[in-house]
Design an enzyme around this catalytic site. Structure first.
Site, PDB file in Angstrom:
ATOM      1  N   ASP A  90       1.281  -5.340 -17.884  1.00  0.00           N
ATOM      2  CA  ASP A  90       1.125  -6.061 -16.609  1.00  0.00           C
ATOM      3  C   ASP A  90       0.373  -5.295 -15.528  1.00  0.00           C
ATOM      4  O   ASP A  90       0.752  -5.343 -14.348  1.00  0.00           O
ATOM      5  CB  ASP A  90       2.500  -6.463 -16.073  1.00  0.00           C
ATOM      6  CG  ASP A  90       3.287  -7.348 -17.008  1.00  0.00           C
ATOM      7  OD1 ASP A  90       2.737  -7.770 -18.037  1.00  0.00           O
ATOM      8  OD2 ASP A  90       4.464  -7.603 -16.717  1.00  0.00           O
ATOM      9  N   LYS A  98       2.924 -13.185 -21.621  1.00  0.00           N
ATOM     10  CA  LYS A  98       4.366 -13.444 -21.559  1.00  0.00           C
ATOM     11  C   LYS A  98       4.701 -14.157 -20.263  1.00  0.00           C
ATOM     12  O   LYS A  98       3.905 -14.185 -19.306  1.00  0.00           O
ATOM     13  CB  LYS A  98       5.147 -12.130 -21.661  1.00  0.00           C
ATOM     14  CG  LYS A  98       4.910 -11.154 -20.516  1.00  0.00           C
ATOM     15  CD  LYS A  98       5.720  -9.876 -20.721  1.00  0.00           C
ATOM     16  CE  LYS A  98       5.502  -8.876 -19.607  1.00  0.00           C
ATOM     17  NZ  LYS A  98       5.942  -9.329 -18.281  1.00  0.00           N
ATOM     18  N   CYS A 139       9.427  -5.107 -15.784  1.00  0.00           N
ATOM     19  CA  CYS A 139       8.886  -5.416 -17.106  1.00  0.00           C
ATOM     20  C   CYS A 139       8.744  -4.194 -18.002  1.00  0.00           C
ATOM     21  O   CYS A 139       8.900  -4.296 -19.214  1.00  0.00           O
ATOM     22  CB  CYS A 139       7.559  -6.147 -16.960  1.00  0.00           C
ATOM     23  SG  CYS A 139       7.770  -7.777 -16.184  1.00  0.00           S
TER      24      CYS A 139
END
Length: 198
Positions: A13, A87, A120
């Site tokens: 990310d 995701k 995350c």
């Protein structure tokens, strides 16, 4: 440290939208520089990289697909042959084929970095360890932000970052620095490298 010859580097990310996050100040301003150096050394050693991107389904999120914030930061885009995993939740293993890809490639060790340390990265790391992968987290290639505690106090981002890395190192795997991984990738340490991406 030693790297397994199956080790895969997973970038989590590293997206432009996090620069727009309406939150407290972030820690580790050198995160991107460390992460880019890590990626360059890893790719130079011809080892496998997986890139993860969060495609948010939360209304108004800066990571919403189709918005500028969803894009990966410059230098963190997947190169040819490197898979992009998208995701919708914190863990890169939920609702994706990441585990299937890793198992099919015979991966035993995963090396993680990215944003955010306590969200995350931590969630993916904990799941990776619970799934039986040998876990390495590159702590100085992660960052997070200051946040308010349930009783309203402000907890600084560096404290949150260090606490999460500490628990990951205590229970789930090893936390290392970028320089340690780069050293482990040196020519004398990389026998067996050069396998294909999962």
């Amino acid at each position: 440290m030693q790297l397994d010859d199956t080790a895969v580097l997973i970038s989590i990310d590293v997206q432009q939208g996090f620069d727009l996050r309406p939150s407290g100040p972030r820690n580790n301003p050198d995160m991107e520089a460390h992460a880019l150096a890590l990626l360059a050394a890893w790719r130079a050693a011809r080892r496998s990289v997986v890139v993860v991107r969060h495609d948010s389904i939360q209304p108004g999120s800066p990571l919403t697909p189709g918005t500028p914030g969803n894009a990966l930061k410059r230098g963190f885009e997947p190169q040819p042959g490197e898979p992009l995993i998208t995701k919708h939740v914190n863990s890169a293993f939920i609702g994706t084929d990441l585990e299937t890809r890793l198992r099919a490639a015979g991966v035993r060790q995963v090396v993680l970095f990215g944003i955010a340390t306590d969200m995350c990265v931590s969630t993916t790391a904990r799941m990776a360890a619970n799934l039986g992968f040998d876990l390495v987290v590159v702590g100085d290639a992660c960052h997070t932000w200051s946040q308010h505690t349930p009783d309203g106090a402000l907890l600084d981002g560096e404290t949150i970052h260090r606490v999460h890395l500490t628990t990951l190192n205590s229970e789930f795997g090893r936390v290392v620095r970028t320089a340690q991984v780069i050293q482990a990738l040196s020519p004398s340490a990389q026998a067996g490298a050069g396998h294909t991406a999962p």
